[in-house]
Design a protein around this motif. Structure first.
Motif, mmCIF file in Angstrom:
data_model
loop_
_atom_site.group_PDB
_atom_site.id
_atom_site.type_symbol
_atom_site.label_atom_id
_atom_site.label_comp_id
_atom_site.label_asym_id
_atom_site.label_seq_id
_atom_site.Cartn_x
_atom_site.Cartn_y
_atom_site.Cartn_z
ATOM 1 N N THR A 402 49.326 -41.356 -33.937
ATOM 2 C CA THR A 402 50.417 -41.460 -34.921
ATOM 3 C C THR A 402 51.746 -41.670 -34.219
ATOM 4 O OG1 THR A 402 49.218 -40.048 -36.468
ATOM 5 C CG2 THR A 402 51.590 -40.276 -36.790
ATOM 6 N N LEU A 403 52.018 -40.884 -33.169
ATOM 7 C CA LEU A 403 53.294 -41.025 -32.459
ATOM 8 C C LEU A 403 53.452 -42.409 -31.847
ATOM 9 C CD1 LEU A 403 53.749 -37.600 -30.662
ATOM 10 C CD2 LEU A 403 55.100 -38.517 -32.528
ATOM 11 N N LEU A 404 52.414 -42.910 -31.213
ATOM 12 C CA LEU A 404 52.524 -44.228 -30.586
ATOM 13 C C LEU A 404 52.714 -45.316 -31.635
ATOM 14 C CD1 LEU A 404 49.804 -43.973 -27.787
ATOM 15 C CD2 LEU A 404 52.280 -43.686 -27.591
ATOM 16 N N ARG A 405 52.040 -45.164 -32.762
ATOM 17 C CA ARG A 405 52.217 -46.156 -33.834
ATOM 18 C C ARG A 405 53.648 -46.117 -34.377
ATOM 19 N NH1 ARG A 405 48.441 -44.502 -36.618
ATOM 20 N NH2 ARG A 405 49.524 -43.354 -38.257
ATOM 21 N N HIS A 406 54.206 -44.924 -34.549
ATOM 22 C CA HIS A 406 55.570 -44.806 -35.064
ATOM 23 C C HIS A 406 56.593 -45.306 -34.042
ATOM 24 C CE1 HIS A 406 54.334 -41.493 -38.158
ATOM 25 N NE2 HIS A 406 53.921 -42.705 -38.490
ATOM 26 N N ALA A 407 56.381 -44.982 -32.754
ATOM 27 C CA ALA A 407 57.299 -45.470 -31.728
ATOM 28 C C ALA A 407 57.261 -46.989 -31.638
ATOM 29 C CB ALA A 407 56.952 -44.843 -30.382
ATOM 30 N N ASP A 408 56.061 -47.562 -31.760
ATOM 31 C CA ASP A 408 55.929 -49.017 -31.726
ATOM 32 C C ASP A 408 56.631 -49.648 -32.929
ATOM 33 O OD1 ASP A 408 54.603 -51.362 -30.435
ATOM 34 O OD2 ASP A 408 53.664 -51.512 -32.398
ATOM 35 N N ALA A 409 56.478 -49.031 -34.103
ATOM 36 C CA ALA A 409 57.144 -49.557 -35.296
ATOM 37 C C ALA A 409 58.663 -49.496 -35.131
ATOM 38 C CB ALA A 409 56.704 -48.768 -36.522
ATOM 39 N N ALA A 410 59.176 -48.404 -34.571
ATOM 40 C CA ALA A 410 60.620 -48.301 -34.360
ATOM 41 C C ALA A 410 61.110 -49.323 -33.343
ATOM 42 C CB ALA A 410 60.962 -46.880 -33.898
ATOM 43 N N MET A 411 60.300 -49.603 -32.320
ATOM 44 C CA MET A 411 60.695 -50.608 -31.323
ATOM 45 C C MET A 411 60.789 -51.989 -31.954
ATOM 46 S SD MET A 411 59.432 -53.161 -29.158
ATOM 47 C CE MET A 411 57.691 -52.857 -28.923
ATOM 48 N N TYR A 412 59.831 -52.330 -32.811
ATOM 49 C CA TYR A 412 59.892 -53.639 -33.469
ATOM 50 C C TYR A 412 61.042 -53.704 -34.473
ATOM 51 C CZ TYR A 412 55.786 -55.573 -31.310
ATOM 52 O OH TYR A 412 54.913 -56.088 -30.398
ATOM 53 N N ALA A 413 61.393 -52.550 -35.045
ATOM 54 C CA ALA A 413 62.578 -52.524 -35.899
ATOM 55 C C ALA A 413 63.829 -52.849 -35.076
ATOM 56 C CB ALA A 413 62.716 -51.159 -36.574
ATOM 57 N N ALA A 414 63.893 -52.353 -33.833
ATOM 58 C CA ALA A 414 65.018 -52.674 -32.951
ATOM 59 C C ALA A 414 65.034 -54.160 -32.617
ATOM 60 C CB ALA A 414 64.920 -51.837 -31.675
ATOM 61 N N LYS A 415 63.883 -54.767 -32.418
ATOM 62 C CA LYS A 415 63.840 -56.206 -32.133
ATOM 63 C C LYS A 415 64.315 -57.005 -33.343
ATOM 64 C CE LYS A 415 60.451 -56.534 -28.417
ATOM 65 N NZ LYS A 415 61.389 -57.210 -27.500
ATOM 66 N N ARG A 416 63.883 -56.586 -34.530
ATOM 67 C CA ARG A 416 64.328 -57.299 -35.732
ATOM 68 C C ARG A 416 65.825 -57.146 -35.953
ATOM 69 N NH1 ARG A 416 59.435 -55.110 -37.700
ATOM 70 N NH2 ARG A 416 60.569 -53.403 -38.683
#
Length: 438
Positions: A402-416
Motif C-alpha cells: 500500500t505504501l509503495l503504491r501511494h508513494a508511486d501515485a504521489a510521484m506521478y502526481a508531481a510529474k503531472r
C-alpha cells in the motif's frame, strides 16, 4: 612372524625377537597412522567441500528470495555471477517453484567440456560423484517454498590434496621403516624406549589433532632413533602446514561469503542500498510502527531528464550522475535514515519520526531543490531535476504494498504538476451518499 624353536631347547634370542616384533610393530603403527590420517583427511576435505557449498548456497538462497518473489532474472543472474570468484564452482541454477529456470551460471570450463552432473529442480541435499559435488538448497520465505538453488563444485583440489598426502605418507613410511631396520637389529633393548615415546606422540596427535607436537630424542640417542624422529617430525611439519593452509582457505572463503552478502544488499553503481535492502528496511520500520513505535515517511523519487544524459553523454556519465545524486541525498539526510537506489533513475528513502504532512512536504521540497542544482559531468548539466512522491505511515498505510503504491501515485502526481516538485499522497475523497427523499 613366529621364531623357529631352537633344537637345543634354548629360548629365542631376545634381540632377534624384539627386532622382528619391532619391525612388525613399526610397520603396523605407521600403517594405522597413515590410514587414520588419510581417513581424517578424506573426512575433513569432504566436510570442507560440503560446508563450503552449503554455506555459499545458504547465503545466495537467502539473498535470492526477493528475486524469486518478483521473478527478477537480472537480480538473480547478478547473484549467481558472483560465483565467478570461486574457482571451484562449475555451475549453479536458481529454479522457480514450478521447476523453471530463473537464472543460470556456468564456468568457462563447463562451457568447453560439459558438466559433471545435470542439475535438477527436484534435487535434495548433497549429490556426490567422483567428478563433482552438488548441493541443493531450497529457497523459502515464511514457510513458503519459492524455489531451489543448485550449486556444483569440482573436486580437483580434493584429489590433489589426497594424492599429495598419500604420496608423502608413503615416502615417510618407507623412510621410517628403512631407518628402523638397523635400529631394531643393533639396539633392540634401547629402541623400546624411543618407540614407546613415538607411539605416545602419535596417539596425542591423533586424539588432539595437534600437529605442532614433535618427537624429541635424548642427547644419547642413536643415529637410527634420531633419523626416525626426524622423519616423523617432518611428516608432522607437513601436516601442520597443510592444516594452516586449510584454515587460511576457510578464512578466504568466509571473506568471500561476506563480500557476496554485501553485493546482495548493495547497489553496484552508487554504493547505496539496493531494492532488496529497501524492502527489508521498510518491513522493519512498519513492524515497529504496528507495535506502537514511531511512524515515518517513504519518499519515492524519479529523476527528470536522466535519459537525455544517458543518450547524449553515455552510460558512464549517467552512472556518474547517479552517484552524485546519491551523495547529495546522503548529505541532506540523517545517518539513521535509509537511502536506496531501486534501479534505473529511481531512488527511495525511509525517514522515521516525521511528524506530519507539512514536515514531510518541507523535507521533500528541500531535497528537490538540492537535486535541481547543476551537476559536474563531462559538461555541466542543468536540466536534471527530480519528481518526488511522499506517503506517511501509519497515516497512509501499514503494509509495504500500500505504501509503495501511494508513494508511486504521489510521484506521478508531481510529474503531472510539471516535474521538479514533490507531492504528498492525498487519499481520494469518499463518494457522497445520497439521502433518501433528497
Amino acid at each position: 612372524m613366529a621364531t623357529p624353536p631352537d633344537p637345543t631347547g634354548r629360548a629365542p634370542d631376545i634381540g632377534a625377537l624384539i627386532s622382528r616384533l619391532g619391525l612388525a610393530l613399526t610397520a603396523l603403527l605407521l600403517s594405522v597412522f597413515m590410514l587414520l590420517s588419510m581417513g581424517h583427511e578424506v573426512s575433513q576435505l569432504r566436510a570442507s567441500v560440503q560446508g563450503h557449498l552449503e554455506t555459499l548456497a545458504g547465503v545466495i538462497a537467502r539473498n535470492s528470495e526477493a528475486a524469486l518473489m518478483f521473478e527478477n532474472a537480472d537480480e538473480a543472474g547478478e547473484l549467481l555471477a558472483a560465483l565467478q570468484s570461486s574457482p571451484s564452482i562449475e555451475q549453479a541454477v536458481l529454479y522457480r517453484a514450478d521447476g523453471r529456470v530463473l537464472a543460470r551460471f556456468q564456468s568457462d570450463e563447463v562451457g568447453r567440456a560439459g558438466a559433471c552432473q545435470a542439475l535438477r529442480p527436484d534435487g535434495q541435499g548433497l549429490s556426490l560423484r567422483w567428478c563433482g559435488a552438488v548441493v541443493y538448497q531450497p529457497v523459502e520465505r515464511h514457510g513458503e517454498r519459492l524455489g531451489v538453488l543448485a550449486i556444483e563444485a569440482n573436486l580437483r583440489d580434493v584429489y590433489r590434496a589426497l594424492l599429495g598426502m598419500l604420496g608423502y605418507s608413503l615416502l615417510a613410511a618407507a623412510a621410517v621403516i628403512a631407518a628402523s631396520v638397523p635400529l631394531w637389529r643393533r639396539l633392540a633393548r634401547r629402541i623400546a624406549g624411543p618407540i614407546d615415546a613415538l607411539v605416545d606422540v602419535t596417539r596425542q596427535v591423533r586424539e588432539h589433532e595437534d600437529y605442532s607436537r614433535r618427537f624429541e630424542t635424548g642427547a644419547r640417542s642413536n643415529a637410527e632413533v634420531q633419523d626416525l624422529a626426524a622423519a616423523f617430525n617432518r611428516m608432522l611439519e607437513q601436516l601442520q602446514l597443510r592444516d594452516a593452509r586449510l584454515h587460511e582457505e576457510l578464512g578466504q572463503r568466509r571473506r568471500a561469503e561476506r563480500r557476496l552478502n554485501d553485493l546482495a544488499y548493495q547497489d553496484a553503481v552508487t554504493g547505496l542500498g539496493n531494492r532488496h535492502h529497501f524492502m527489508e528496511q521498510i518491513d522493519r520500520s512498519l513492524a515497529r510502527a504496528r507495535e506502537g513505535g514511531p511512524g515515518g515517511a517513504v519518499f519515492y523519487l524519479d529523476l527528470d531528464g536522466f535519459k537525455q544524459v544517458n543518450d547524449q553523454l553515455g552510460h558512464d556519465q549517467g552512472d556518474a550522475l547517479l552517484r552524485q545524486v546519491g551523495q547529495r541525498l546522503r548529505g541532506a539526510l540523517r545517518a539513521s535514515d535509509t537511502l536506496c537506489r531501486l534501479g534505473g533513475d529511481e531512488f527511495a528513502l525511509i525517514l522515521d519520526q516525521v511528524a506530519d504532512t507539512d514536515a514531510a512536504q518541507a523535507i521533500a521540497d528541500k531535497l528537490v531543490a538540492e537535486l535541481a542544482e547543476p551537476y559536474a559531468l563531462a559538461v555541466p548539466v542543468r536540466h536534471v531535476s527530480a519528481s518526488m512522491g511522499v506517503c506517511l505511515f501509519p497515516a497512509h498505510g501499514l503494509d509495504r504494498e500500500t505504501l509503495l503504491r501511494h508513494a508511486d501515485a504521489a510521484m506521478y502526481a508531481a510529474k503531472r504538476a510539471g516535474k521538479r516538485c514533490a507531492r504528498v499522497f492525498e487519499a481520494p475523497p469518499e463518494p457522497a451518499v445520497a439521502l433518501p427523499g433528497g
